[in-house]
Design a protein around this motif. Structure first.
Motif, mmCIF file in Angstrom:
data_model
loop_
_atom_site.group_PDB
_atom_site.id
_atom_site.type_symbol
_atom_site.label_atom_id
_atom_site.label_comp_id
_atom_site.label_asym_id
_atom_site.label_seq_id
_atom_site.Cartn_x
_atom_site.Cartn_y
_atom_site.Cartn_z
ATOM 1 N N ASN A 118 57.939 64.544 14.972
ATOM 2 C CA ASN A 118 59.059 63.610 15.055
ATOM 3 C C ASN A 118 60.164 64.153 15.951
ATOM 4 N N ASP A 129 51.015 54.773 5.124
ATOM 5 C CA ASP A 129 51.874 54.115 4.140
ATOM 6 C C ASP A 129 51.117 53.735 2.872
ATOM 7 N N ILE A 148 50.182 54.062 13.908
ATOM 8 C CA ILE A 148 50.312 54.800 12.649
ATOM 9 C C ILE A 148 49.012 55.545 12.374
ATOM 10 N N SER A 197 50.612 45.586 16.769
ATOM 11 C CA SER A 197 51.738 45.800 15.868
ATOM 12 C C SER A 197 52.159 44.493 15.204
ATOM 13 N N ILE A 234 52.980 45.921 11.451
ATOM 14 C CA ILE A 234 53.340 47.338 11.316
ATOM 15 C C ILE A 234 54.307 47.688 12.448
ATOM 16 N N THR A 243 56.686 50.783 13.677
ATOM 17 C CA THR A 243 57.031 52.188 13.502
ATOM 18 C C THR A 243 57.785 52.690 14.727
ATOM 19 N N ASP A 244 58.383 53.884 14.594
ATOM 20 C CA ASP A 244 59.030 54.496 15.757
ATOM 21 C C ASP A 244 58.022 54.678 16.884
ATOM 22 N N SER A 245 56.783 54.970 16.516
ATOM 23 C CA SER A 245 55.737 55.170 17.517
ATOM 24 C C SER A 245 55.417 53.870 18.242
#
Length: 796
Positions: A255, A292, A318, A348, A353, A355-357
């Protein structure tokens, strides 16, 4: 995007105060939405130790404490929490502190006992979400030290609004580059030291990119014998400043590097991987349990990272739970990759979903910087978690992007920005932005942007870079020179408005439709091969551009009939679109269309409503052409398959077809689902009509002499075009002002092969009142003309 000031200072020297820096960031396009000064509510909040512990004499649920906070005397504090005991180290807000919500700490009495402060929880201090009890600190926490200093809460967090075209600024190094370029300072990149083992990664695992369209580069490294544990304080501080909760040193490092370089990455437990790695499309119905904890069924060929047995991660979005890093993990496989942004965005949203990614991958990353990023992460893991880095990182590079070259003309740049900048000034700005410059002529350059600036593609993009770095405030305001001459109205706009007004004054109602129609309309109305199809239509009903207005107006008729609106008289003025000689641009013609259905309004002659007929439509057409100054036209029977044979006409000037009007063919009416109604339709090409229009209005005074109205019914050959006859009569008889056809009959009371035509004739002399003799002579001349030239007889 959150940016930590302390973190930012690692990469660029910052001398400015918070307000100056915030203004600079906003001026160069990285708008500051909010600024959080950490620890601003921790003034007069210190570390203390409970040295006496008693129950409150007047309340069973309260405790009465003496707390040493480093002052001459301990503080007496009443506390309602239950999770503390004697000798605990606690966080104390002393008198004078102001906590979140403007809560001021004062001396007060609680159940008749004085309290000189408050023991605090995370929620009460605004630094966390734990409200179950007060904060209990380790034994080594120093008494009397300010809590914000103990937590190292001396940072400033900027919340920036990053535009979608600047994914490089979703990182601290990206923002550091911007600041360095603006102030003309040097960027300080992290020093990366790799101590690699002799053994190669390639001896333990292979990587195969099966889906080469969606994965353009994939890199991997193995770090063996790591120790998964809690991260050091500096790393935890960095992770917390980004609004995340520290997990363990391996996950925190991935991260950290993501927020440092804007490159998402993932660490797998290498021992949980079963065989080699492939980047492939998910198999139909393949199951993947993500980090998750949600079990997901993959149905749409989602891109996955897989071993030889199963999918282990959703590529770029993820990771999977089966290979996650845990406390007993010893060997890790570290990956970084470039996945195509449109694929990440699609997956996505389909799976819900975010996410930061995925946020970063769907905006596009720097494919050329993957080797730097993976080495940075591997070196940090080796430093913090121990372990050895195997040599020879895996690097599967499918397709290298072509370097962009942009030609820049300094004169055009200066004209655009309204400021005379020298070659050296512009060159310095571009060099500070890492843009490579090659001069090829006086005042001209060829520029190559760095790989992380995918948004720079043309000269206009460079103009923006120069302006924002030079400073908008440094460009003087100048009132532009402007001519006060009025502009000329576009001819299509003028004609459109004129035609609309004519038809509205005739009593028609205007409709407005989309320029898109269903593909089925092409075959239904035989619209030809010059139709333009939409590559990505919003729906099947909007698949092609209309080359005719016929489908749209008939659909309006149908939809209104479904809603019991039966008497319709509508029109539309709009563009039509068609391919033109295989050129890239469409041919656009302005057209007008009229549609009638149901019953007309009452007239002088027919007090009951009568159904619309061909002549009603013809009347609207003639009125339109008369008002547009087009008089010399001819009518021919139409062979257009969309119209009823014998009840339709082509309108021409010379050999040029301007349009067709008449009754829509009954077969088409049935296919469209229009039941028990005739529909009369007219469509004309206004673009073609332009050259024939004479729309100059001539005014003349209203005649003071009365008109004379006479009705006449004659029998004619059934195939005779009455319009030609009436035009001929008006031309040869000067006293005729107007002829209206109000009835056409063919049936038992008329000879076979004949039809009865009833007309109303208006006679007027502009200079005197007509006498009975003049009226009778005129009517006699009309009958003679009809008999001699058209073989017509007055109906008995």
């Amino acid at each position: 995007m959150l940016i930590s000031l302390n973190w930012l200072k690692q990469y660029v020297d910052i001398k400015e105060n918070i307000e100056e820096l915030a203004n600079a960031l906003t001026m160069i396009g990285q708008e500051v939405e909010a600024i959080e000064v950490q620890g601003k509510y921790l003034n007069k909040v210190v570390i203390g130790k409970i040295i006496e512990f008693d129950r409150h004499p007047n309340a069973d649920k309260l405790t009465l404490l003496k707390v040493d906070v480093g002052l001459e005397e301990p503080l007496q504090i009443v506390c309602g929490a239950t999770n503390h005991k004697l000798h605990d180290k606690v966080v104390v807000a002393i008198v004078g502190a102001v906590l979140p919500g403007d809560f001021k700490i004062k001396k007060n009495k609680i159940r008749d006992i004085e309290s000189q402060g408050m023991l605090c929880s995370e929620v009460e201090l605004g630094i966390g979400e734990d409200k179950s009890g007060i904060i209990i600190l380790p034994e080594e926490a120093p008494i009397g030290k300010e809590y914000r200093e103990y937590l190292n809460l001396n940072d400033v967090i900027f919340e920036l609004e990053i535009t979608p075209n600047r994914p490089d600024c979703l990182s601290h190094i990206g923002i550091a580059r911007e600041i360095a370029a603006y102030y003309g300072r040097k960027i300080k990149y992290p020093v990366i030291e790799l101590n690699e083992a002799i053994e190669s990664v390639n001896s333990l695992i292979k990587v195969n990119i099966e889906d080469k369209d969606r994965c353009k580069r994939y890199m991997g490294r193995i770090i063996r014998n790591v120790e998964v544990k809690e991260s050091p304080n500096w790393l935890k501080d960095r992770i917390r400043s980004m609004g995340l909760k520290p997990i363990n040193n391996i996950v925190d490092i991935t991260n950290f590097v993501m927020f440092e370089y804007n490159q998402p990455m993932h660490a797998f437990d290498f021992d949980k991987l079963q065989g080699n790695i492939s980047i492939r499309a998910a198999k139909p119905g393949e199951i993947l349990t993500t980090l998750d904890g949600i079990e997901r069924e993959l149905k749409n060929n989602e891109l996955v990272i897989a071993d030889e047995v199963k999918a282990t991660a959703l590529a770029g979005i993820i990771g999977g739970k089966s290979t996650q890093i845990e406390n007993n993990t010893k060997n890790i496989f570290l990956e970084v990759a470039y996945f195509t942004p449109d694929n990440i965005r699609k997956t996505s949203r389909e799976l819900g979903i975010f996410t930061d990614s995925s946020y970063r991958n769907e905006r596009g990353l720097d494919i050329e910087n993957l080797d730097v990023v993976i080495d940075r992460a591997a070196s940090l893991i080796s430093e913090i978690a121990g372990g050895e880095i195997l040599s020879e990182a895996i690097d599967r590079y499918i397709e290298k992007p072509e370097k962009v070259e942009i030609s820049l003309d300094l004169q055009k740049l200066n004209k655009f920005i309204g400021k005379e900048l020298s070659y050296d000034e512009v060159g310095k700005i571009l060099t500070n932005l890492d843009i490579t410059i090659k001069s090829y002529a006086e005042a001209k350059m060829v520029l190559t942007p760095p790989s992380y600036r995918g948004d720079l593609q043309r000269a206009a993009d460079i103009y923006e870079e120069v302006i924002r770095m030079y400073g908008f405030e440094n460009i003087e305001d100048k009132i532009p020179e402007a001519s006060i001459e009025s502009g000329k109205e576009n001819i299509n706009f003028t004609i459109s408005n004129l035609v609309r007004n004519i038809l509205k004054e005739s009593g028609l109602n205007e409709v407005i439709n989309y320029s898109f129609i269903p593909k089925e309309a092409k075959e239904l109305f035989n619209l030809g091969d010059d139709i333009i199809e939409i590559k990505n239509p919003l729906s099947e009903d909007m698949a092609i551009m209309r080359s005719s207005l016929i489908y749209s107006l008939l659909a309006n008729i149908r939809d209104n009939l479904y809603r019991n609106q039966n008497d319709l008289k509508i029109f539309e003025v709009a563009k039509s679109f068609s391919n033109f000689n295989n050129e890239t641009l469409a041919k656009e013609d302005l057209k007008v269309a009229i549609a009638l259905s149901g019953k007309a309004e009452k007239t002088l002659w027919f007090q009951a409503k009568e159904g619309y007929n061909f002549f009603n439509l013809k009347g609207y057409v003639e009125n339109l052409f008369e008002k547009l100054g087009i008089n010399k036209y001819s009518l021919e029977r139409s062979k257009n398959n969309n119209f009823h044979p014998g009840v339709s006409a082509d309108l021409k000037i010379g050999e040029e077809l301007l349009g067709t009007f008449g009754e829509i063919h009954p077969v088409l009416i049935e296919k469209l689902g229009i039941k028990r109604e005739k529909v009369f339709f007219a469509e004309f090409n206004l673009t073609k009509m332009l050259k024939y229009m004479k729309i100059k209005v001539n005014y003349e005074s209203v005649s003071k002499y009365p008109e004379v109205l006479r009705d006449l019914a004659v029998t004619l050959d059934k195939n005779l075009l009455v319009g030609e006859m009436t035009k001929d009569i008006k031309k040869k008889i000067n006293l005729i002002e107007k002829i209206d056809i109000f009835d056409v009959y063919s049936g038992d009371k008329v000879e076979s092969g004949k039809k009865s035509v009833a007309m109303s004739i208006v006679l007027r002399d502009k200079f005197k009142t007509l006498t009975d003799e003049e009226i009778d002579k005129t009517m006699k001349d009309i009958l003679i003309l009809i008999k001699d030239k058209y073989n017509g007889e007055i109906r008995q």
